[in-house]
Each structure stands twice: as C-alpha cells, then as structure tokens.
Enzyme design. Structure first.
Site, PDB file in Angstrom:
ATOM      1  N   TYR A 143     -36.391  85.261 -23.270  1.00 49.45           N
ATOM      2  CA  TYR A 143     -36.593  83.808 -23.318  1.00 49.45           C
ATOM      3  C   TYR A 143     -35.392  83.080 -22.692  1.00 49.45           C
ATOM      4  O   TYR A 143     -35.552  82.267 -21.784  1.00 49.45           O
ATOM      5  CB  TYR A 143     -36.775  83.399 -24.774  1.00 49.45           C
ATOM      6  CG  TYR A 143     -37.054  81.932 -25.008  1.00 49.45           C
ATOM      7  CD1 TYR A 143     -38.298  81.382 -24.717  1.00 49.45           C
ATOM      8  CD2 TYR A 143     -36.082  81.098 -25.565  1.00 49.45           C
ATOM      9  CE1 TYR A 143     -38.561  80.037 -24.972  1.00 49.45           C
ATOM     10  CE2 TYR A 143     -36.341  79.760 -25.823  1.00 49.45           C
ATOM     11  CZ  TYR A 143     -37.582  79.233 -25.519  1.00 49.45           C
ATOM     12  OH  TYR A 143     -37.837  77.903 -25.779  1.00 49.45           O
ATOM     13  N   GLU A 145     -32.786  84.138 -20.765  1.00 51.69           N
ATOM     14  CA  GLU A 145     -32.553  84.385 -19.336  1.00 51.69           C
ATOM     15  C   GLU A 145     -33.750  83.914 -18.519  1.00 51.69           C
ATOM     16  O   GLU A 145     -33.603  83.457 -17.382  1.00 51.69           O
ATOM     17  CB  GLU A 145     -32.275  85.871 -19.077  1.00 51.69           C
ATOM     18  CG  GLU A 145     -31.027  86.408 -19.751  1.00 51.69           C
ATOM     19  CD  GLU A 145     -29.706  85.893 -19.167  1.00 51.69           C
ATOM     20  OE1 GLU A 145     -29.711  84.968 -18.334  1.00 51.69           O
ATOM     21  OE2 GLU A 145     -28.652  86.420 -19.570  1.00 51.69           O
ATOM     22  N   GLY A 146     -34.957  84.029 -19.113  1.00 50.96           N
ATOM     23  CA  GLY A 146     -36.152  83.516 -18.430  1.00 50.96           C
ATOM     24  C   GLY A 146     -36.013  82.027 -18.143  1.00 50.96           C
ATOM     25  O   GLY A 146     -36.284  81.561 -17.031  1.00 50.96           O
ATOM     26  N   VAL A 185     -38.057  78.091 -38.459  1.00 53.75           N
ATOM     27  CA  VAL A 185     -37.489  77.868 -39.789  1.00 53.75           C
ATOM     28  C   VAL A 185     -38.157  76.708 -40.530  1.00 53.75           C
ATOM     29  O   VAL A 185     -38.436  76.821 -41.726  1.00 53.75           O
ATOM     30  CB  VAL A 185     -35.949  77.708 -39.694  1.00 53.75           C
ATOM     31  CG1 VAL A 185     -35.530  76.423 -38.981  1.00 53.75           C
ATOM     32  CG2 VAL A 185     -35.329  77.789 -41.062  1.00 53.75           C
ATOM     33  N   ASN A 188     -41.700  77.831 -41.576  1.00 50.64           N
ATOM     34  CA  ASN A 188     -41.600  78.876 -42.615  1.00 50.64           C
ATOM     35  C   ASN A 188     -41.257  78.270 -43.973  1.00 50.64           C
ATOM     36  O   ASN A 188     -41.932  78.541 -44.966  1.00 50.64           O
ATOM     37  CB  ASN A 188     -40.495  79.880 -42.248  1.00 50.64           C
ATOM     38  CG  ASN A 188     -41.037  81.058 -41.465  1.00 50.64           C
ATOM     39  OD1 ASN A 188     -42.159  81.026 -40.988  1.00 50.64           O
ATOM     40  ND2 ASN A 188     -40.225  82.090 -41.306  1.00 50.64           N
ATOM     41  N   PHE A 189     -40.202  77.447 -44.022  1.00 46.55           N
ATOM     42  CA  PHE A 189     -39.752  76.906 -45.313  1.00 46.55           C
ATOM     43  C   PHE A 189     -40.835  76.016 -45.936  1.00 46.55           C
ATOM     44  O   PHE A 189     -41.065  76.066 -47.143  1.00 46.55           O
ATOM     45  CB  PHE A 189     -38.448  76.114 -45.146  1.00 46.55           C
ATOM     46  CG  PHE A 189     -37.212  76.961 -44.923  1.00 46.55           C
ATOM     47  CD1 PHE A 189     -37.256  78.349 -45.064  1.00 46.55           C
ATOM     48  CD2 PHE A 189     -35.994  76.364 -44.595  1.00 46.55           C
ATOM     49  CE1 PHE A 189     -36.113  79.134 -44.854  1.00 46.55           C
ATOM     50  CE2 PHE A 189     -34.845  77.137 -44.396  1.00 46.55           C
ATOM     51  CZ  PHE A 189     -34.905  78.516 -44.518  1.00 46.55           C
ATOM     52  N   ASP A 204     -26.438  84.255 -44.377  1.00 46.99           N
ATOM     53  CA  ASP A 204     -25.992  83.516 -45.574  1.00 46.99           C
ATOM     54  C   ASP A 204     -26.367  82.045 -45.511  1.00 46.99           C
ATOM     55  O   ASP A 204     -25.985  81.259 -46.386  1.00 46.99           O
ATOM     56  CB  ASP A 204     -24.472  83.698 -45.775  1.00 46.99           C
ATOM     57  CG  ASP A 204     -23.673  83.124 -44.609  1.00 46.99           C
ATOM     58  OD1 ASP A 204     -24.276  82.495 -43.700  1.00 46.99           O
ATOM     59  OD2 ASP A 204     -22.439  83.301 -44.592  1.00 46.99           O
TER      60      ASP A 204
END
Ligand code: NAD
Ligand code: UDP
Length: 308
Positions: A143, A145-146, A185, A188-189, A204
């Site tokens: 991704y 470098e693309g 993220v 998901n959360f 962490d």
C-alpha cells in the site's frame, strides 16, 4: 461538469459522489466492488446524471470526462494486505491507466494518496516536505510503496505530458458507511462496544492517530480539485489522540462497562501520526470543522442502524 470517481462505491468515494451530485454534476462512478457496495450509491441509481460502471482499474478503460477523482484502492490494512500483489497492481497499473485517460481526454486528475507515504514517521507532525520512513519489504509496503509510485506517476505525467494533477495526502478518515468488518480502529471499536465485546487495543495503545470526519475530508478534496495548487497537500484533522484515548472515548459514549483488552501490535504499525495542515490552510483555505466527539456521535448512529 462530467466527473469520474474511481472507487466511488467505497466509503470516501460515495460521500464525495453525494456532494458532486448535489452540486449538479454529471457523475460516473467506477468500481469493482472489492470493498465498495451498491448500497452506498443506491440513492442515485434512478438519476439520469449518475452512471455506474463496474470495472477493475487494473485494466484500461476509455471514458470522456472533465475531472477524475482517483480513489480506487482498498484503504484498510486488512483488505490491502489480503492480496498484496493486487494492491500494488491497483496502485501502479490502475494509476497508470487513469493518468493515461486524463492525458487522452485532457482531464484534471486528483490522486487520493495517503499519510502512509510517511511510513512510521520520525518527524512530527508531518509536513509535505518530509520524505518518510517506509519499510519497503514489510506488510504495509504494498500500500505505502504503491501510493508512493502512484504519486511519482502523477508528477511524471504532469512534467512530461502536462497532465493537470492534484495530489491529496489523506490522513485517517472516519464516518458513516465505514464497513463493519474492515478492521480499521474506529469501526472496530464502535462495533465491539455496540456488540458488548471487548475493545481490542493493539500494543499498549500509546500509538497516536489523527481522525478526520468524512464531510471535512470531502470538502478538502473538492477545494483541492478546483484550486490552482497541485500539491501534494495533507488533508486531515490535526487533533491527535492515542489509541487508548480513542478506545476510552468510544467506551464512554456507547458502553462504559465495555472491557478493554490488549493484542499484539501489528508489524510496522506507525507510532505516531499527525498532519501539518499549513499548506491546506494557506492554499485551500481549508481546515476541519467537526470535532472528534461530534463525528463519532454521527458515526455511532449510523452503525447502530446496521449492527445488532
Ligand atoms: P474503501 O475501501 O471504502 O474504498 C475504495 C474503493 O475502491 C472501494 O469501493 C473498492 O471496491 C474500490 N476498488 C478497490 N480496488 C479497485 C480496483 N482495482 N478497481 C476498481 N475499484 C477498486 O476505502 P476509502 O476509505 O473510501 O478510501 C478511498 C481512497 O482514499 C483510497 O485510495 C485510500 O487509499 C485513500 N485513503 C483513505 C484513508 C482513510 O482513512 N479512509 C486514508 C488515506 C487514504
Ligand atoms: N488498532 C487497534 N485496534 C483495532 C484496530 C486498530 O488498536 O481493533 C490500532 C492499529 O494498530 C493502529 C491504529 O489503531 O495503531 C489505527 O489503525 P487503522 O487500521 O485504523 O489505521 P492505520 O494503521 O492505517 O492508520
């Protein structure tokens, strides 16, 4: 104007199409539906000024348009790492064909690049002059470098063939229509909190990101497209949060009893990310207007309708 949006059935592309249609343009949405969905653009299907083309941009195509917003590419690590070689083809071949199309029909092309061109940055916040710290053999490279090659292609077509380009470096963007399971993220959360399962913090939780609400981002893309400044220009919200802070905010908004659990940090996961948006402010008179809490509320409302 006749405007082509590649990746128009995806998250950002569909919000962009809403704005362009509302402005009265003639819009062609091109998508292969890898991560995009017809439901995102369904409301325009009966409109004669809207056309949908199912096409994979790793193959050439001929269309007559005035502007091209080139967004086609999976954006979430889960999806762009599913088939890394395909991600490279989408970024390299896909951008090559789109630049060729822009050259042939004399269209202006805006490339949706990414903050990932800065990799795991050792300069903070990131200005456009920073050249980045990308691991070219790591799992994010297909991704990162693309997109870097895509930017190179845009600038070489500009220098060699005088193609009219604009390059936006988009930082983490969120909002309604993000996929429930695309691994980013924010989605998901929210899904985890709504389903009363633990919120999964990778590492962490001290790594930082800056989250831009999608309507702000779309405004920035449209301003860049219709401005003289070619970029590259950072588009993102400079408000910087640790992933733990984000988890706690979403926990507080949905389910204060939600458990937070810790999982291994993925390889090459950037430790910090915050856009320097001086150029966007100076050249585009643009800055985000939606605070994270406000944007999360609108996003959570959208997810509540889809997730049970
Ligand atoms: P998305 O996955 O929701 O949308 C991408 C769209 O491109 C999807 O509709 C998908 O089906 C389509 N697509 C993928 N490969 C294709 C191919 N080979 N041919 C035709 N269509 C193809 O992602 P998004 O979040 O809307 O991202 C849009 C663009 O913005 C991408 O280029 C991405 O790299 C860039 N970007 C997004 C973010 C973010 O936080 N969302 C951040 C930086 C950059
Ligand atoms: N992340 C997390 N839990 C999740 C998904 C992601 O802690 O369930 C972390 C991830 O490791 C990264 C940050 O959140 O540090 C942003 O991840 P995302 O995939 O949304 O975007 P990107 O890493 O491409 O900025």
């Amino acid at each position: 104007m006749r405007i082509l949006v590649t990746g128009g059935a995806g998250f950002i592309g569909s919000h962009l199409i809403d704005r362009l249609m509302e402005q009265g343009h003639d819009v062609i949405c091109l998508d292969n539906f890898y991560t995009g969905h017809k439901r995102n653009i369904l409301k325009w299907f009966d409109n004669p000024y809207f056309e949908l083309v199912r096409h994979d941009i790793t193959e050439p195509i001929r269309l007559e348009v005035d502007q091209i917003y080139h967004l086609a590419c999976p954006a979430s690590p889960v999806h762009y790492q599913f088939n890394p070689v395909k991600t490279i083809k989408t970024n390299v071949l896909g951008t090559l064909y789109m630049m060729g199309l822009a050259k042939r029909v004399n269209a202006r092309l805006l490339l949706a690049s990414t903050s990932e061109v800065y990799g795991d940055p050792d300069v903070h916040p990131q200005p456009e002059e920073y050249r980045g710290n990308v691991n070219c053999t790591g799992p994010r490279a297909c991704y990162d470098e693309g997109k870097r090659v895509a930017e190179t292609l845009a600038f070489e077509y500009h220098r060699e063939h005088k193609v009219d380009i604009r390059v936006a470096r988009i930082f983490n963007t969120y909002g309604p229509r993000m996929l429930e399971h695309d691994g980013r993220v924010v989605s998901n959360f929210i899904v985890q909190a709504l389903q009363k399962t633990p919120l999964t913090i990778y590492g962490d939780g001290s790594q930082t990101r800056s989250f831009c609400y999608v309507s702000d981002l779309v405004e920035g893309l449209i301003r860049l497209m219709n401005n003289d400044y070619i970029g590259p220009v950072n588009l993102g919200n400079p408000g910087e949060y640790t992933i733990l802070e984000l988890a706690q905010m979403i926990q507080g908004m949905i389910n204060p009893d939600a458990e937070l659990i810790y999982k291994p940090l993925p390889q090459d996961d950037p430790k910090q990310r915050q856009p320097d948006i001086t150029k966007a402010k100076t050249y585009l008179n643009w800055q985000p207007t939606i605070a994270l809490k406000e944007g999360l509320e609108m996003t959570i409302n959208d997810f509540r309708e889809r997730v049970s």
